[in-house]
Scaffold this active site. Structure first.
Site, PDB file in Angstrom:
ATOM      1  N   PHE A 127       0.867  -1.179   0.000  1.00 43.94           N
ATOM      2  CA  PHE A 127       0.000   0.000   0.000  1.00 43.94           C
ATOM      3  C   PHE A 127       0.899   1.223   0.000  1.00 43.94           C
ATOM      4  O   PHE A 127       1.663   1.446   0.943  1.00 43.94           O
ATOM      5  CB  PHE A 127      -0.898  -0.015   1.236  1.00 43.94           C
ATOM      6  N   PRO A 132       8.431  11.212   0.191  1.00 42.90           N
ATOM      7  CA  PRO A 132       9.536  11.895   0.878  1.00 42.90           C
ATOM      8  C   PRO A 132       9.122  13.208   1.532  1.00 42.90           C
ATOM      9  O   PRO A 132       9.618  13.568   2.605  1.00 42.90           O
ATOM     10  CB  PRO A 132      10.546  12.128  -0.252  1.00 42.90           C
ATOM     11  N   GLN A 318      11.549  -4.373  45.413  1.00 44.15           N
ATOM     12  CA  GLN A 318      10.428  -3.536  44.997  1.00 44.15           C
ATOM     13  C   GLN A 318      10.695  -2.816  43.684  1.00 44.15           C
ATOM     14  O   GLN A 318       9.779  -2.652  42.868  1.00 44.15           O
ATOM     15  CB  GLN A 318      10.113  -2.491  46.083  1.00 44.15           C
ATOM     16  N   GLN A 376      16.306  -2.976  30.945  1.00 46.67           N
ATOM     17  CA  GLN A 376      16.869  -2.500  32.210  1.00 46.67           C
ATOM     18  C   GLN A 376      16.861  -3.600  33.270  1.00 46.67           C
ATOM     19  O   GLN A 376      17.823  -3.753  34.028  1.00 46.67           O
ATOM     20  CB  GLN A 376      16.063  -1.293  32.708  1.00 46.67           C
ATOM     21  N   GLY A 379      19.537  -5.947  32.649  1.00 43.42           N
ATOM     22  CA  GLY A 379      20.858  -5.347  32.799  1.00 43.42           C
ATOM     23  C   GLY A 379      21.720  -5.558  31.561  1.00 43.42           C
ATOM     24  O   GLY A 379      21.260  -5.441  30.436  1.00 43.42           O
ATOM     25  N   GLU A 403       2.489   4.970  10.729  1.00 43.63           N
ATOM     26  CA  GLU A 403       1.029   4.993  10.815  1.00 43.63           C
ATOM     27  C   GLU A 403       0.537   6.178  11.648  1.00 43.63           C
ATOM     28  O   GLU A 403      -0.498   6.107  12.306  1.00 43.63           O
ATOM     29  CB  GLU A 403       0.501   3.680  11.409  1.00 43.63           C
TER      30      GLU A 403
END
Length: 423
Positions: A127, A132, A318, A376, A379, A403
């Site tokens: 599609f 540009p 936590q 994260q 690590g 989109e």
């Protein structure tokens, strides 16, 4: 009297299990290889076609669900497997959506099967809208189409940019400007059949993510297509253009001497109309982003449960547990937003607050947040290619860009809720 329920139907649960199984057993084992190769995964596409997951019949069944949920369930599960391969499989649906939106029943029957090919020789469709100098601003297309009445042919010239399956597609659906002075109202969509002279794809673009999905520019050099390749037919186009001219003339008359105001009204309303067309497809894009987010969350959750630091699993801290709790909460919230917008679109309910854009906006930003938190939590391991969250992190970013960027989604939502042409 049947009570209200959010429970999936038996058919929807079976669909979810079927697509999840394919994503787990076929897509995931192949994901790293095709990401590294940066090539279209034709063997996976062929396997999907063989089991009935890739093809016109399967897509029609997904679209046929009156709740609007089946298409989103399938997208979430497939992109949970891998986003690059998922886009290689679902990229053709963009071309099908373009044909469905503008084509006649006869054109649907003729061209949609050619977008997919068959299980022995699968094909893909493309599609072609972005250019540009015309990405989010769809009213600024420079690709032109003129009618050669003597030969009953349309002649198309221009360049399309960032096209999924561009150049390798069996069927290209090209949006071009017929009357540039009408802006978005003066555009039409055309089928460029297989092997048409003058259409050429550029080299495959090297991307940050979705590397298994082919993306390239498409060049159209005086491409000639038969008159019947105009989606919707010339009579319908002529009527639409005539109405657009009358409407613009009326707007200019009402604006009186204030020509600047008249231009702003024309531009704003044309863009709003174009955005309304895209609005219906955005929950599907959101479901893809949701699949990526869920995959990253599940991987990080499992990793945090077995990775030990200071004598205990890191999930017992936590900082880790709260991060996972936040992502899981967002996943549940975004899924409901996507399903709600999908139901609205499937059942003709107006997006009075741009709910389609809301679903895409939140899902895209969740994909980025969830994959970043997964990296994260892992690590240094998450930064390496030994773990899939690195690939998911790269794949996720595009969902705040293509989109309609996150900024464009907010603009659409702001216009919808204020009733004003926010710039």
């Amino acid at each position: 009297m049947t009570g209200f329920s959010l429970e999936l139907t038996e058919e929807q649960r079976e669909l979810r299990e079927w697509v999840h199984g394919f994503a787990r057993d076929v897509v995931r084992p192949a994901a790293a290889e095709w990401d590294e190769r940066e090539e279209t995964p034709w063997p996976v596409i062929k396997e999907a076609a063989k089991i009935g997951l890739y093809g016109f019949e399967s897509l029609a069944e997904l679209y046929g669900d009156p709740s609007g949920l089946s298409l989103q369930i399938a997208n979430e599960e497939l992109f949970w497997g891998d986003a690059g391969i998922g886009m290689a499989l679902f990229g053709t649906s963009l071309a099908v959506a373009g044909i469905f939106a503008a084509g006649t029943p006869e054109q649907l029957a003729e061209w949609v099967p050619q977008c997919f090919g068959d299980q022995d020789d699968p094909k893909v469709g493309a599609f072609c809208v972005s250019e540009p100098q015309a990405g989010s601003d769809v009213s600024a297309l420079r690709t032109r189409a003129r009618y050669d009445e003597a030969k009953d042919e349309w002649v198309i010239g221009g360049q399309k940019a960032w096209i999924t399956n561009g150049g390798i597609a069996n069927v290209h659906v090209v949006v071009a400007s017929v009357e540039p002075e009408l802006g978005a109202r003066g555009q039409a969509a055309f089928i460029v059949p297989p092997g048409t002279p003058g259409l050429q794809g550029g080299p495959k673009i090297k991307k940050l993510g979705l590397r298994a999905s082919h993306t390239a520019d498409v060049f159209l050099d005086e491409v000639r297509v038969p008159g019947h390749c105009l989606l919707g037919g010339k009579e319908r186009l002529d009527r639409r253009l005539a109405k657009a001219r009358e409407r613009i003339a009326g707007e200019q008359a009402r604006a009186g001497e204030n020509a600047s105001e008249a231009r702003n009204q024309q531009q704003g309303q044309a863009q709003q109309a174009a955005m309304a067309t895209f609005e219906v497809s955005r929950p599907t894009v959101g479901a893809q982003a949701l699949g990526i987010a869920r995959a990253a969350y599940e991987y990080a959750l499992e990793y945090a449960g077995r990775r030990e630091a200071f004598g205990r699993p890191i999930v017992e801290n936590q900082a880790i547990a709260f991060a996972l709790a936040d992502v899981r909460t967002e996943i549940e919230m975004v899924r409901l937003l996507i399903w709600s917008a999908s139901w609205m679109g499937r059942n003709g309910k107006p997006f009075d607050a741009a709910q389609g854009s809301m679903s895409k906006l939140r899902a895209g930003e969740l994909a980025v947040t969830a994959t970043e938190k997964a990296v994260q939590i892992l690590g240094g391991a998450g930064y390496s290619r030994e773990h899939p969250v690195e690939r998911m992190y790269r794949d996720a970013k595009i969902y705040t860009i293509f989109e309609g960027t996150s900024e464009i989604q907010r603009l659409v939502i702001a216009r919808a809720i204020t009733g004003r042409y926010i710039r």
